[in-house]
Design a protein around this motif. Structure first.
Motif, PDB file in Angstrom:
ATOM      1  N   LYS A   1       0.827  -1.218   0.000  1.00 17.49           N
ATOM      2  CA  LYS A   1       0.000   0.000   0.000  1.00 17.49           C
ATOM      3  C   LYS A   1       0.857   1.263   0.000  1.00 17.49           C
ATOM      4  CE  LYS A   1      -4.079  -1.992   2.168  1.00 17.49           C
ATOM      5  NZ  LYS A   1      -4.942  -2.003   3.345  1.00 17.49           N
ATOM      6  N   ILE A   2       1.947   1.249   0.752  1.00 15.31           N
ATOM      7  CA  ILE A   2       2.861   2.397   0.777  1.00 15.31           C
ATOM      8  C   ILE A   2       3.488   2.597  -0.601  1.00 15.31           C
ATOM      9  CG2 ILE A   2       5.055   3.223   1.715  1.00 15.31           C
ATOM     10  CD1 ILE A   2       4.230   1.839   4.366  1.00 15.31           C
ATOM     11  N   LYS A   3       3.934   1.506  -1.210  1.00 10.89           N
ATOM     12  CA  LYS A   3       4.548   1.590  -2.536  1.00 10.89           C
ATOM     13  C   LYS A   3       3.516   2.016  -3.574  1.00 10.89           C
ATOM     14  CE  LYS A   3       8.741   0.439  -3.855  1.00 10.89           C
ATOM     15  NZ  LYS A   3       9.918   1.067  -3.301  1.00 10.89           N
ATOM     16  N   ASP A   4       2.269   1.600  -3.405  1.00  8.93           N
ATOM     17  CA  ASP A   4       1.212   1.993  -4.335  1.00  8.93           C
ATOM     18  C   ASP A   4       0.963   3.499  -4.258  1.00  8.93           C
ATOM     19  OD1 ASP A   4      -0.658   1.212  -6.320  1.00  8.93           O
ATOM     20  OD2 ASP A   4      -2.281   1.397  -4.855  1.00  8.93           O
ATOM     21  N   GLN A   5       0.994   4.054  -3.056  1.00  7.29           N
ATOM     22  CA  GLN A   5       0.841   5.501  -2.914  1.00  7.29           C
ATOM     23  C   GLN A   5       2.000   6.243  -3.575  1.00  7.29           C
ATOM     24  OE1 GLN A   5      -1.715   7.271  -1.753  1.00  7.29           O
ATOM     25  NE2 GLN A   5      -2.821   5.342  -1.496  1.00  7.29           N
ATOM     26  N   LEU A   6       3.216   5.733  -3.388  1.00  7.71           N
ATOM     27  CA  LEU A   6       4.373   6.349  -4.046  1.00  7.71           C
ATOM     28  C   LEU A   6       4.251   6.274  -5.563  1.00  7.71           C
ATOM     29  CD1 LEU A   6       7.303   5.004  -1.845  1.00  7.71           C
ATOM     30  CD2 LEU A   6       6.487   7.351  -1.990  1.00  7.71           C
ATOM     31  N   PHE A   7       3.784   5.136  -6.068  1.00  4.86           N
ATOM     32  CA  PHE A   7       3.612   4.972  -7.508  1.00  4.86           C
ATOM     33  C   PHE A   7       2.558   5.947  -8.042  1.00  4.86           C
ATOM     34  CE2 PHE A   7       1.383   2.785 -11.011  1.00  4.86           C
ATOM     35  CZ  PHE A   7       2.415   2.800 -11.937  1.00  4.86           C
ATOM     36  N   LEU A   8       1.448   6.087  -7.332  1.00  2.55           N
ATOM     37  CA  LEU A   8       0.404   7.007  -7.785  1.00  2.55           C
ATOM     38  C   LEU A   8       0.874   8.463  -7.740  1.00  2.55           C
ATOM     39  CD1 LEU A   8      -2.755   5.371  -6.201  1.00  2.55           C
ATOM     40  CD2 LEU A   8      -2.031   5.332  -8.583  1.00  2.55           C
ATOM     41  N   GLN A   9       1.719   8.806  -6.764  1.00  5.10           N
ATOM     42  CA  GLN A   9       2.287  10.149  -6.741  1.00  5.10           C
ATOM     43  C   GLN A   9       3.199  10.384  -7.943  1.00  5.10           C
ATOM     44  OE1 GLN A   9       4.202  10.506  -2.944  1.00  5.10           O
ATOM     45  NE2 GLN A   9       2.278  10.716  -1.826  1.00  5.10           N
TER      46      GLN A   9
END
Length: 195
Positions: A137-145
């Motif tokens: 989930k943390i990596k997904d937020q970074l990817f979306l940013q």
């Protein structure tokens, strides 16, 4: 005795000075150190991008499979319900032939079931990847940013210059991401040339 950030740690435990200091400051927690000769395996601190993209692909496949299954179940349940209703085939329903209405109802039931698939697939993905779900989930937020930062302005799109994957939904590897960046740069270049 092993030294870690100025804290003395011996093979039995923490030295006396640290335990006395820890009692004075209860908010401080001693970091856990793993021994090199230990047989226990600990999960990595964070996911790398390759692992993240593999999990993203797995999540998409699970959601797609659950959507197909729930879509088929929705269609079968609708067909089962409509098969038990007595309908006069000579009387139109809302001005349409009854078989067309029943076929449309089965298609609508399948569509609703298909849309409900990710509600079952996402928790199943979470159960399969319980250990790395928070990191995912943390990596997904970074990817979306990163996607928000690098994506193009869609106001200058045209039929000959479509927007490349605005939300980054079809990016499942580093090569896909690099290709997406190249497509975004090509879109920007074309939109500047034709303005």
């Amino acid at each position: 005795m092993l030294k870690y950030r100025g804290i003395g740690i011996n093979s039995v435990g923490v030295s006396r000075g640290l335990s006395a200091w820890r009692l004075k400051t209860p908010s401080y927690t001693v970091p856990r150190l793993s021994r090199f000769n230990s047989t226990s395996t600990q999960p990595s601190a964070s996911l790398n991008w390759v692992e993240y993209f593999n999990l993203k692909k797995q999540n998409n496949r699970i959601n797609l499979a659950s959507s197909v299954i729930t879509g088929a179940l929705g269609g079968l349940l609708t067909l089962n319900y409509l098969g038990n209703i007595e309908i006069d085939v000579e009387k139109p329903i809302m001005g349409f032939d009854p078989f067309i209405v029943m076929g449309g109802a089965v298609v609508v039931g399948s569509g609703i079931g298909y849309l409900l698939g990710p509600f079952l697939g996402t928790p199943f993905f979470g159960l399969l990847n319980r250990a790395s779900l928070n990191q995912y989930k943390i990596k997904d937020q970074l990817f979306l940013q990163r996607i928000k930062l690098k994506r193009v302005d869609p106001s200058s799109q045209s039929f000959s210059n479509p927007v490349p994957d605005y939300y980054g939904e079809r990016i499942y590897s580093l090569n896909n991401y690099k290709q997406w960046l190249r497509d975004c740069n090509a879109f920007r270049r074309k939109s500047k040339e034709f303005l």
